[in-house]
Scaffold this active site. Sequence first.
Site, short mmCIF file in Angstrom:
data_model
loop_
_atom_site.label_atom_id
_atom_site.label_comp_id
_atom_site.label_asym_id
_atom_site.label_seq_id
_atom_site.Cartn_x
_atom_site.Cartn_y
_atom_site.Cartn_z
N HIS A 22 -24.92 -7.70 -53.04
CA HIS A 22 -24.96 -6.77 -52.82
C HIS A 22 -25.02 -6.37 -51.57
CE1 HIS A 22 -28.21 -3.69 -53.42
NE2 HIS A 22 -29.05 -3.94 -51.86
N CYS A 23 -24.31 -5.33 -51.35
CA CYS A 23 -24.14 -4.74 -50.03
C CYS A 23 -25.29 -3.92 -49.45
CB CYS A 23 -22.47 -3.93 -49.76
SG CYS A 23 -21.83 -3.39 -47.87
N PRO A 24 -26.04 -3.64 -48.40
CA PRO A 24 -27.33 -3.14 -48.21
C PRO A 24 -26.03 -1.41 -47.67
CG PRO A 24 -26.85 -4.70 -46.99
CD PRO A 24 -26.08 -5.81 -48.03
#
Length: 284
Positions: free
Chosen positions: A120-122
């Site tokens: 998951h890439c913010p």
Amino acid sequence: MLRTRPFTTQRIYGMGFIVIVMMIILGIHCSFVFLNWWPKLWGFDAILVMFVYHIFFLNLLASFYQCIMTDPGLVPPNWGFYMGDETKRRRYCKMCNVWKPDRTHHCSICNRCILNMDHHCPWINNCVGFYNRKFFIQLLSYVYMSLTVVVIFTIPELYHRFVELTQDEDLSNKTLYAFTSVIVGMAFCVSMLLLCTLTNFIKFHMRLVLENYTTIENLEREEGAKSKFDIGRRRNWEQVFGSNAWLWWLPMHTQASRPIGDGVRWRVHYTRVIDEDEECPPSG
């Protein structure tokens, strides 16, 4: 199935990171274009530099948009209930109430299962998964190439400004010039910092694609082990970028440039599957 990621409450709250990224991108862009090269238009060298730079920059924006808006992959409805002749153990997600295909993981931030989840890439407010991993790699590449152009062609401008400011005794009429020089210098320093940070990060993700690993799988791998999904570097790459090499640069899914497969069923290296089966303890 390829689709656009819907806007949920969680996604709206996470847009703050995207605003920060856009401010950094536009800050460096405006400094390079309007302070460095705009006064030099329409010279041949300025046109050439701006042309090359904007090819990278526009693809950067397109791949960034695709990373944010492309759904990384949803488990098909009712998948896994009809297993047919397959006898392998299936994983079940109690949060989503779905059977999980190979390489699928539950994201606690997105609150759903993601096909071929990498991480998951913010910074894109999205998971990197089967359908948008290509765009994530493209984003890193176009950011890197854009920053490389910025750094290389800002060095002569910084030198020229330094000479102008140090050799001119009367700086009273150069307040604006000194202020813009500080902005150009700050943009250069941020670009250098990002280049140094991204170098190993890009190499890491390129290697994962070529070896057919995800970030999650890489954390669980034994030293020196090869992925059972590794079917050769070229085919591994095509699973992410598509079969047509001429379209690998394109931040868009077409029939020839979409990922190969469906994110549910995976080709495996036969001998490595056999090795894994041999390591399993006998039943009974």
